[in-house]
Design an enzyme around this catalytic site. Structure first.
Site, PDB file in Angstrom:
ATOM      1  N   HIS A 151     129.958 -80.067 -48.290  1.00  0.00           N
ATOM      2  CA  HIS A 151     131.287 -79.775 -47.748  1.00  0.00           C
ATOM      3  C   HIS A 151     131.159 -78.648 -46.732  1.00  0.00           C
ATOM      4  O   HIS A 151     130.738 -77.550 -47.076  1.00  0.00           O
ATOM      5  CB  HIS A 151     132.217 -79.368 -48.888  1.00  0.00           C
ATOM      6  CG  HIS A 151     133.651 -79.305 -48.508  1.00  0.00           C
ATOM      7  ND1 HIS A 151     134.192 -78.271 -47.781  1.00  0.00           N
ATOM      8  CD2 HIS A 151     134.661 -80.173 -48.756  1.00  0.00           C
ATOM      9  CE1 HIS A 151     135.478 -78.493 -47.611  1.00  0.00           C
ATOM     10  NE2 HIS A 151     135.793 -79.639 -48.188  1.00  0.00           N
ATOM     11  N   HIS A 210     134.114 -83.814 -42.433  1.00  0.00           N
ATOM     12  CA  HIS A 210     133.651 -82.500 -42.879  1.00  0.00           C
ATOM     13  C   HIS A 210     132.948 -82.527 -44.230  1.00  0.00           C
ATOM     14  O   HIS A 210     132.454 -81.489 -44.676  1.00  0.00           O
ATOM     15  CB  HIS A 210     134.831 -81.515 -42.934  1.00  0.00           C
ATOM     16  CG  HIS A 210     135.760 -81.785 -44.065  1.00  0.00           C
ATOM     17  ND1 HIS A 210     136.706 -82.801 -44.026  1.00  0.00           N
ATOM     18  CD2 HIS A 210     135.883 -81.204 -45.269  1.00  0.00           C
ATOM     19  CE1 HIS A 210     137.356 -82.813 -45.177  1.00  0.00           C
ATOM     20  NE2 HIS A 210     136.878 -81.849 -45.939  1.00  0.00           N
TER      21      HIS A 210
END
Length: 178
Positions: free
Chosen positions: A98, A83
């Site tokens: 992110h 992620h």
């Protein structure tokens, strides 16, 4: 056409990486990794980001499920849960990409990395895909955050777009000037 190209077209469920988005190759520019609505960093509902602990930047409420590299450079860190990436740009900016807030709780489910640590990337190149519907089902915020983690290494790090505006993947968000 190489063997991997052939296999990706014939294996059930195989997916190729999406095409790159048009992006300026400006070493001082950090670009939008996704299309969506800009959110001021202090309005991102995660204290690590909103208090600037992870650098200077902003969030984007994504409209699509692919993130593109915000800079040209080298992936210097990736995470097992796929992620997040840290990319060192050609001008030395350490750019954190992110996807989602608390998305680490998914343990990689719904994420697909197209790059990994050590890879060279070009601004606008697809670097990961993510399942926004899965995040929503699990009650997670799918905001994509982009920060410069070493902003103190630059004479100026400026966010150049306003909050609450729509941006397209590949458009300029931040300038890092020495």
């Amino acid at each position: 056409m190489g063997l991997l190209d052939k296999l990706s077209r014939t294996l059930p469920g195989a997916r190729r990486a999406p095409e790159a988005v048009p992006a300026p190759q400006d070493p001082e520019a950090i670009l939008a990794p996704v299309t969506g609505q800009v959110v001021a960093l202090d309005a991102v509902p995660d204290p690590a980001f909103s208090q600037g602990m992870l650098g200077c930047g902003l969030g984007i409420r994504a409209q699509e499920d692919v993130a593109f590299s915000p800079v040209s450079g080298t992936v210097v860190a990736d995470v097992k849960t796929k992620h997040a990436l840290l990319i060192q740009s050609e001008n030395g900016a350490e750019v954190l990409l992110h996807v989602g807030l608390d998305s680490v709780r998914l343990r990689g489910a719904g994420f697909r990395a197209f790059v990994r640590k050590g890879d060279r990337v070009r601004a606008g190149q697809p670097v990961m895909s993510f399942d926004r519907a899965l995040m929503s089902e699990r009650g997670l915020d799918d905001t994509v955050v982009v920060t410069v983690t070493n902003a103190d290494a630059f004479a100026s790090v400026r966010v150049v777009c306003d909050s609450d505006v729509e941006v397209s993947a590949g458009s300029e968000l931040i300038r890092c000037e020495r």
